[in-house]
Design an enzyme around this catalytic site. Structure first.
Site, PDB file in Angstrom:
ATOM      1  N   ARG A  73       0.838  -1.212   0.000  1.00 46.61           N
ATOM      2  CA  ARG A  73       0.000   0.000   0.000  1.00 46.61           C
ATOM      3  C   ARG A  73       0.866   1.252   0.000  1.00 46.61           C
ATOM      4  O   ARG A  73       0.597   2.227  -0.711  1.00 46.61           O
ATOM      5  CB  ARG A  73      -0.922   0.002   1.222  1.00 46.61           C
ATOM      6  N   ARG A 127      -6.871 -16.742 -10.197  1.00 46.94           N
ATOM      7  CA  ARG A 127      -7.653 -16.220  -9.064  1.00 46.94           C
ATOM      8  C   ARG A 127      -8.670 -15.195  -9.573  1.00 46.94           C
ATOM      9  O   ARG A 127      -8.422 -14.513 -10.557  1.00 46.94           O
ATOM     10  CB  ARG A 127      -6.714 -15.598  -8.021  1.00 46.94           C
ATOM     11  N   ASP A 133      -5.615 -15.507   6.768  1.00 41.44           N
ATOM     12  CA  ASP A 133      -4.310 -16.023   6.330  1.00 41.44           C
ATOM     13  C   ASP A 133      -3.710 -16.999   7.347  1.00 41.44           C
ATOM     14  O   ASP A 133      -2.720 -17.669   7.054  1.00 41.44           O
ATOM     15  CB  ASP A 133      -3.345 -14.857   6.072  1.00 41.44           C
ATOM     16  N   LYS A 168      -7.413 -18.353  -2.532  1.00 40.73           N
ATOM     17  CA  LYS A 168      -6.102 -17.819  -2.160  1.00 40.73           C
ATOM     18  C   LYS A 168      -5.029 -18.338  -3.114  1.00 40.73           C
ATOM     19  O   LYS A 168      -5.346 -18.888  -4.156  1.00 40.73           O
ATOM     20  CB  LYS A 168      -5.803 -18.180  -0.700  1.00 40.73           C
ATOM     21  N   ARG A 182      -6.781 -23.333  -0.255  1.00 37.32           N
ATOM     22  CA  ARG A 182      -6.184 -23.657   1.055  1.00 37.32           C
ATOM     23  C   ARG A 182      -7.039 -24.597   1.896  1.00 37.32           C
ATOM     24  O   ARG A 182      -6.557 -25.090   2.916  1.00 37.32           O
ATOM     25  CB  ARG A 182      -5.856 -22.370   1.818  1.00 37.32           C
TER      26      ARG A 182
HETATM   27  C1  S3P Z   1      -5.070  -8.745   2.047  1.00 40.79           C
HETATM   28  C2  S3P Z   1      -6.349  -9.171   2.251  1.00 40.79           C
HETATM   29  C3  S3P Z   1      -6.726 -10.589   2.342  1.00 40.79           C
HETATM   30  C4  S3P Z   1      -5.513 -11.482   2.588  1.00 40.79           C
HETATM   31  C5  S3P Z   1      -4.361 -11.131   1.712  1.00 40.79           C
HETATM   32  C6  S3P Z   1      -3.935  -9.687   1.926  1.00 40.79           C
HETATM   33  C7  S3P Z   1      -4.804  -7.294   1.979  1.00 40.79           C
HETATM   34  O1  S3P Z   1      -7.355 -10.983   1.135  1.00 40.79           O
HETATM   35  O2  S3P Z   1      -5.854 -12.844   2.404  1.00 40.79           O
HETATM   36  O3  S3P Z   1      -3.259 -11.989   2.017  1.00 40.79           O
HETATM   37  O4  S3P Z   1      -3.638  -6.885   2.105  1.00 40.79           O
HETATM   38  O5  S3P Z   1      -5.767  -6.539   1.817  1.00 40.79           O
HETATM   39  P1  S3P Z   1      -8.947 -10.762   0.929  1.00 40.79           P
HETATM   40  O6  S3P Z   1      -9.242  -9.439   1.468  1.00 40.79           O
HETATM   41  O7  S3P Z   1      -9.217 -10.863  -0.535  1.00 40.79           O
HETATM   42  O8  S3P Z   1      -9.572 -11.889   1.703  1.00 40.79           O
END
Ligand code: S3P
Length: 435
Positions: free
Chosen positions: A25, A121, A313, A340, A344
């Site tokens: 980010r 995905r 996660d 994922k 998983r």
């Molecule tokens: C993440 C959000 C999650 C997580 C991913 C990182 C993020 O995914 O599983 O490893 O940084 O916003 P989802 O929001 O699609 O579940």
């Protein structure tokens, strides 16, 4: 192939790489900021390095004046320009989703792609709301490669069909470019709020009201000056290992304790885990602290769907902890695990069953019959999923005979030195008990 031998205990003081999602980010927002940003504690890994490569290819200046300190010279809110080839997001689903939101506001045509896992995905979940805002988004069979032709955007109000922080974040980032505000996302269940916190710390107007999060457009983004704490998801394997090995005493320093990320800590505590949090503080809009862990006897629990986003996660590790707890544990409402880096539900079940654990897949999660004794051991195929490779590493120290891991190197996606650090804290001067 890599072999992880049994250990008696995990002992020591460690730190883990910076929060992956914050590094990604920060790189994206720094790229569209005015001026030079500094990101300290950058957690180098394949998923974060690919974010630096992407913003460099889009025109931002990236340098590393000292290890782990990244400087990014932003190109301004609408200054990103496409390279003459697709931008490769590698394995980083978060990058692909969030970058799509940022590019939806740029007046040009961009192509994003990635590795084999990412290109299977789902991406329509991001494309649909961005189209609703006025961007042209084409997916390939619902996934990457994705072509985005951005421009002037309409604000939207969007009810998320799945609880996903990635989708929420893509829409909020696009909302920065809308011609008016607010752009609103309605979440079925709260998901991690790193994007909201980072935007707020940059002076962007963000409001949360119940399940609605709104963002207002901006003229510009100021440069970031941010310290990234350790990633709870990278601390979690060590947390589980230390809890389950009698005699362990481990401290994990400077970990991000964002309440929307540490659901697994709550789950472990209700299973009987003895953890302490100390040196709590706030930094850059995020909570940080250090974790102290002592081995504990665990009892079974159930994770219901409303809890899933905040432990998502860590669910493979939950299955591992539950395998050595007293009683039957369950996870429900976690069908998102199938979308994922690997499916998983299947890869966790396959990995742990192969080692002698009693884990059973269900359509929306799994159930586990715990046996509070060491795993036998055996072979785990990581299926190229970093979280499964780390799961196997921890299962190795918890086993009687050791664990072989096929394709262990995929840990580099989030934690390149995982096995070296595990070796450092593993005490091996013991004979494992027979059972
Ligand atoms: C993440 C959000 C999650 C997580 C991913 C990182 C993020 O995914 O599983 O490893 O940084 O916003 P989802 O929001 O699609 O579940």
């Amino acid at each position: 192939m890599r072999r992880v031998e049994p250990a008696a205990a995990l002992v020591g003081d460690i730190a883990v790489p910076g929060v992956k999602g914050l590094c990604q980010r920060a790189a994206l927002l720094a790229a569209i900021a005015d001026g030079v940003s500094e990101i300290r504690g950058f957690g180098h890994a394949a998923d974060t390095d690919v974010a630096l490569d992407a913003v460099r290819e889009l025109g931002a200046g990236v340098s590393e004046p000292s290890p782990g300190t990244i400087r990014i010279e932003g190109v301004g809110l609408r200054g990103l320009r496409p390279p003459d080839h697709p931008i490769d997001c590698g394995n980083a689903g978060t990058l692909l989703r969030l970058l799509s939101g940022v590019l939806a506001g740029q007046e040009d045509r961009f192509v994003l792609t990635g590795d084999e896992q990412i290109t299977s995905r789902p991406h329509e979940r991001v494309a649909i709301p961005l189209r609703q805002m006025g961007a042209e988004v084409e997916t390939t069979n619902g996934s990457a490669p994705v072509t985005i032709t951005g421009g002037s955007l309409e604000p939207t109000s969007y009810v998320l069909p799945v609880a996903s922080a990635q989708v929420k974040s893509a829409i909020l980032l696009a909302g920065l470019f809308a011609h008016s505000g607010p752009t609103t996302v309605v979440e079925p269940v709260p998901t991690r709020d790193h994007t909201e916190r980072m935007l707020t710390s940059l002076g962007v107007r963000v409001r949360r009201e119940g399940s609605e999060i709104s963002v207002w457009p901006v003229e510009s983004i100021p440069p970031l000056d941010i310290d990234i704490p350790g990633d709870f998801s990278s601390a979690a394997p060590f947390l589980v290992g230390a809890l389950l090995l009698v005699g362990s005493e481990l401290r994990i320093h400077d970990v991000n304790l964002n309440p929307t990320r540490i659901g697994f800590l709550d789950v472990l505590e209700r299973m009987g885990a003895r953890t302490t949090v100390y040196d709590r503080r706030s930094s850059g809009g995020e909570l940080v602290g250090s974790l102290g862990i002592r081995s504990s006897e665990l009892t079974a629990t159930t994770i219901e769907s409303h809890e899933v986003p905040n432990v998502v996660d860590e669910l493979p590790l939950f299955a591992l902890a539950a395998s050595m707890a007293h009683g039957i544990s369950r996870v429900r409402g976690a069908e998102e695990l199938r979308a994922k880096e690997s499916d998983r539900i299947e890869t966790t079940t396959e990995a742990l069953r192969g080692l002698g654990a009693h884990v059973n897949a269900e359509s929306d999660g799994f159930w586990v019959r715990g046996v509070p004794t060491r795993f036998k051991g055996g072979l785990v195929e990581s299926r190229g999923d970093h979280r499964i490779a780390m799961l196997a590493g921890i299962a190795g120290v918890l086993s009687r005979e050791g664990v072989e891991i096929d394709d262990p190197d995929c840990v580099a996606v989030s934690f390149p030195d995982f096995f070296e650090l595990l070796d450092e804290v593993a005490r091996r001067d013991f004979v494992p008990e027979e059972s």
